[in-house]
Design an enzyme around this catalytic site. Structure first.
Site, PDB file in Angstrom:
ATOM      1  N   SER A 143      -5.229   2.413   1.751  1.00 14.65           N
ATOM      2  CA  SER A 143      -6.298   3.027   0.947  1.00 14.65           C
ATOM      3  C   SER A 143      -7.613   2.763   1.676  1.00 14.65           C
ATOM      4  CB  SER A 143      -6.361   2.361  -0.441  1.00 14.65           C
ATOM      5  OG  SER A 143      -7.591   2.679  -1.085  1.00 14.65           O
ATOM      6  N   TYR A 156      -6.770  -5.351  -5.556  1.00 12.56           N
ATOM      7  CA  TYR A 156      -6.201  -4.131  -4.960  1.00 12.56           C
ATOM      8  C   TYR A 156      -6.652  -3.997  -3.505  1.00 12.56           C
ATOM      9  CZ  TYR A 156      -5.222   0.870  -4.342  1.00 12.56           C
ATOM     10  OH  TYR A 156      -4.758   2.074  -3.878  1.00 12.56           O
TER      11      TYR A 156
HETATM   12  N1  LIG Z   1      -4.555   7.877  -6.220  1.00  9.28           N
HETATM   13  C1  LIG Z   1      -5.477   7.366  -5.405  1.00  9.28           C
HETATM   14  O1  LIG Z   1      -6.695   7.542  -5.600  1.00  9.28           O
HETATM   15  C2  LIG Z   1      -5.067   6.581  -4.223  1.00  9.28           C
HETATM   16  C3  LIG Z   1      -3.793   6.073  -4.090  1.00  9.28           C
HETATM   17  N2  LIG Z   1      -3.483   5.315  -2.994  1.00  9.28           N
HETATM   18  C4  LIG Z   1      -2.153   4.769  -2.838  1.00  9.28           C
HETATM   19  O2  LIG Z   1      -1.217   5.829  -2.824  1.00  9.28           O
HETATM   20  C5  LIG Z   1       0.057   5.328  -3.255  1.00  9.28           C
HETATM   21  C6  LIG Z   1       0.641   6.274  -4.294  1.00  9.28           C
HETATM   22  O3  LIG Z   1      -0.190   6.229  -5.437  1.00  9.28           O
HETATM   23  P1  LIG Z   1      -0.417   7.460  -6.412  1.00  9.28           P
HETATM   24  O4  LIG Z   1       0.480   8.567  -6.099  1.00  9.28           O
HETATM   25  O5  LIG Z   1      -1.879   7.697  -6.460  1.00  9.28           O
HETATM   26  O6  LIG Z   1      -0.035   6.763  -7.786  1.00  9.28           O
HETATM   27  P2  LIG Z   1       0.944   7.200  -8.979  1.00  9.28           P
HETATM   28  O7  LIG Z   1       0.687   6.194 -10.046  1.00  9.28           O
HETATM   29  O8  LIG Z   1       0.769   8.626  -9.278  1.00  9.28           O
HETATM   30  O9  LIG Z   1       2.384   6.966  -8.347  1.00  9.28           O
HETATM   31  C7  LIG Z   1       2.846   5.675  -8.045  1.00  9.28           C
HETATM   32  C8  LIG Z   1       4.296   5.754  -7.703  1.00  9.28           C
HETATM   33  O10 LIG Z   1       4.769   4.420  -7.436  1.00  9.28           O
HETATM   34  C9  LIG Z   1       5.885   4.162  -8.261  1.00  9.28           C
HETATM   35  N3  LIG Z   1       5.948   2.756  -8.649  1.00  9.28           N
HETATM   36  C10 LIG Z   1       5.006   2.062  -9.339  1.00  9.28           C
HETATM   37  N4  LIG Z   1       5.451   0.828  -9.578  1.00  9.28           N
HETATM   38  C11 LIG Z   1       6.693   0.747  -9.033  1.00  9.28           C
HETATM   39  C12 LIG Z   1       7.663  -0.278  -8.979  1.00  9.28           C
HETATM   40  N5  LIG Z   1       7.453  -1.476  -9.528  1.00  9.28           N
HETATM   41  N6  LIG Z   1       8.837  -0.025  -8.354  1.00  9.28           N
HETATM   42  C13 LIG Z   1       9.076   1.192  -7.812  1.00  9.28           C
HETATM   43  N7  LIG Z   1       8.185   2.194  -7.828  1.00  9.28           N
HETATM   44  C14 LIG Z   1       7.011   1.969  -8.447  1.00  9.28           C
HETATM   45  C15 LIG Z   1       5.704   5.053  -9.486  1.00  9.28           C
HETATM   46  O11 LIG Z   1       6.957   5.367 -10.084  1.00  9.28           O
HETATM   47  P3  LIG Z   1       7.590   4.680 -11.383  1.00  9.28           P
HETATM   48  O12 LIG Z   1       6.454   4.399 -12.326  1.00  9.28           O
HETATM   49  O13 LIG Z   1       8.550   5.707 -11.855  1.00  9.28           O
HETATM   50  O14 LIG Z   1       8.253   3.443 -10.884  1.00  9.28           O
HETATM   51  C16 LIG Z   1       5.121   6.306  -8.849  1.00  9.28           C
HETATM   52  O15 LIG Z   1       6.146   7.111  -8.352  1.00  9.28           O
HETATM   53  C17 LIG Z   1      -0.177   3.905  -3.740  1.00  9.28           C
HETATM   54  O16 LIG Z   1       0.203   3.008  -2.719  1.00  9.28           O
HETATM   55  C18 LIG Z   1      -1.700   3.862  -3.952  1.00  9.28           C
HETATM   56  O17 LIG Z   1      -2.205   2.570  -3.822  1.00  9.28           O
HETATM   57  C19 LIG Z   1      -4.392   5.065  -2.007  1.00  9.28           C
HETATM   58  C20 LIG Z   1      -5.647   5.535  -2.094  1.00  9.28           C
HETATM   59  C21 LIG Z   1      -6.094   6.358  -3.181  1.00  9.28           C
HETATM   60  N1  LIG Z   2      -6.527   4.259  -5.887  1.00  4.02           N
HETATM   61  C1  LIG Z   2      -7.881   4.028  -5.580  1.00  4.02           C
HETATM   62  C2  LIG Z   2      -8.404   2.786  -6.175  1.00  4.02           C
HETATM   63  O1  LIG Z   2      -9.551   2.503  -6.201  1.00  4.02           O
HETATM   64  C3  LIG Z   2      -8.020   3.972  -4.113  1.00  4.02           C
HETATM   65  O2  LIG Z   2      -7.159   3.396  -3.453  1.00  4.02           O
HETATM   66  O3  LIG Z   2      -9.016   4.537  -3.608  1.00  4.02           O
END
Ligand SMILES: NC(=O)C1=CN([C@@H]2O[C@H](COP(=O)(O)OP(=O)(O)OC[C@H]3O[C@@H](n4cnc5c(N)ncnc54)[C@H](OP(=O)(O)O)[C@@H]3O)[C@@H](O)[C@H]2O)C=CC1
Ligand SMILES: N[C@@H](C=O)C(=O)O
Length: 266
Positions: A143, A156
């Site tokens: 991120s 985070y």
């Molecule tokens: N959205 C944003 O602004 C940003 C996101 N990111 C990163 O991108 C990645 C994806 O996030 P994003 O798509 O936004 O988030 P979402 O919350 O939309 O998706 C997260 C995914 O991770 C899975 N997950 C969460 N906890 C677990 C667990 N304990 N075991 C297995 N799977 C798990 C969830 O599935 P389920 O709940 O079914 O287990 C879901 O499929 C993350 O690493 C996040 O930190 C980075 C920068 C910005």
């Molecule tokens: N998911 C967001 C949290 O602040 C990011 O990674 O930018």
């Protein structure tokens, strides 16, 4: 999972929503069969049926909690033993946005277990097979918050800082092999992340939020271009080069073996 002889398999963690679900779609469109991992297996099954219809992709669904030993071990085993797997997308991640003091022990432990431990263990599980074949790729989703810590992102940002440093060192280890690692640093992306983070997406200026589709398409364009580090939302790539050069200069300046004059008694 038995796949058709010619199709490579990609493993995508966190594929039940957001960025991971889009990776699953795009990789299926590119001709991969898939292993999709998340806790909500029903969602993965629905996605799997859609990907079969749309692209003929075969999908193995693994309903697993990657913060739990049993779930993690199951995915590790698949990565270590299925020779058709050529790509691992370490996408699953979460974070509670709030002050450290107000974050529960349970939330803090879960974020560290998912963002750090699971990503590390799955990477390590995939590597021996990839290296023995001298082929394969890992995409680690960090991120931009790895580069910027705020009062509500200490934990985070700390975990994503780990992803950056772990991945960059590993890229050095893999130099000269046929195995590559792409590090992706998304900025705010419209997903369910914010439902669980305790801060609604509506708190952001919509102008700074990217769709998950645009984020993944840009990240895959960076992958195709052979980038080691991809910042999908950063228009001026030179900013990263300047930042990284400053980091390298600062590190070189630490190698003096002597206290700086400002710390020496007059
Ligand atoms: N959205 C944003 O602004 C940003 C996101 N990111 C990163 O991108 C990645 C994806 O996030 P994003 O798509 O936004 O988030 P979402 O919350 O939309 O998706 C997260 C995914 O991770 C899975 N997950 C969460 N906890 C677990 C667990 N304990 N075991 C297995 N799977 C798990 C969830 O599935 P389920 O709940 O079914 O287990 C879901 O499929 C993350 O690493 C996040 O930190 C980075 C920068 C910005
Ligand atoms: N998911 C967001 C949290 O602040 C990011 O990674 O930018």
């Amino acid at each position: 999972m038995s796949n058709s002889a010619s199709k490579p398999i990609a493993v995508v963690t966190g594929a039940s929503a957001g960025i991971g679900a889009v990776y699953a779609d795009r990789l299926a469109a590119r001709g991969y069969d898939l292993v999709l991992v998340a806790r909500r297996a029903e969602r993965l099954k629905t996605l799997s049926a859609k990907l079969l219809r749309a692209y003929g992709a075969k999908v193995e669904v693994i309903g697993a909690d990657l913060t739990k030993e049993e779930g993690l071990a199951r995915v590790e085993k698949v990565l270590a033993t299925n020779p058709a797997i050529t790509l691992l997308v370490n996408n699953a991640g979460n974070g509670t946005l709030g002050s450290t003091i107000n974050t529960s022990d349970e939330n803090a432990a879960s974020t560290i277990a998912l963002n750090i431990t699971a990503l590390t263990r799955l990477t390590r599980a995939a590597l021996p097979a990839f290296l023995s074949r001298n082929a394969g790729a890992i995409i680690n989703i960090a991120s931009v918050m790895a580069l910027h810590s705020l009062p509500i992102t200490s934990l985070y940002s700390g975990t994503k800082g780990y992803v950056v440093n772990f991945s960059r060192g590993l890229q050095e280890e893999l130099a000269g092999t046929g195995v590559r690692l792409q590090l992706v640093l998304p900025a705010a992306t419209a997903t369910e992340f914010y439902e669980f983070a305790g801060m609604p997406l509506s708190a952001f200026d919509p102008a700074v939020v990217m769709t998950a589709e645009d984020m993944v398409d840009a990240a895959l364009a960076g992958f195709d271009q052979g980038e080691a580090i991809t910042l999908p939302s950063v228009h001026d790539r030179a900013l990263w080069e300047t930042y990284d050069a400053a980091r390298a200069t600062l590190f070189a300046a630490t190698q003096t073996g002597e206290p700086a004059p400002r710390y020496q008694a007059a």
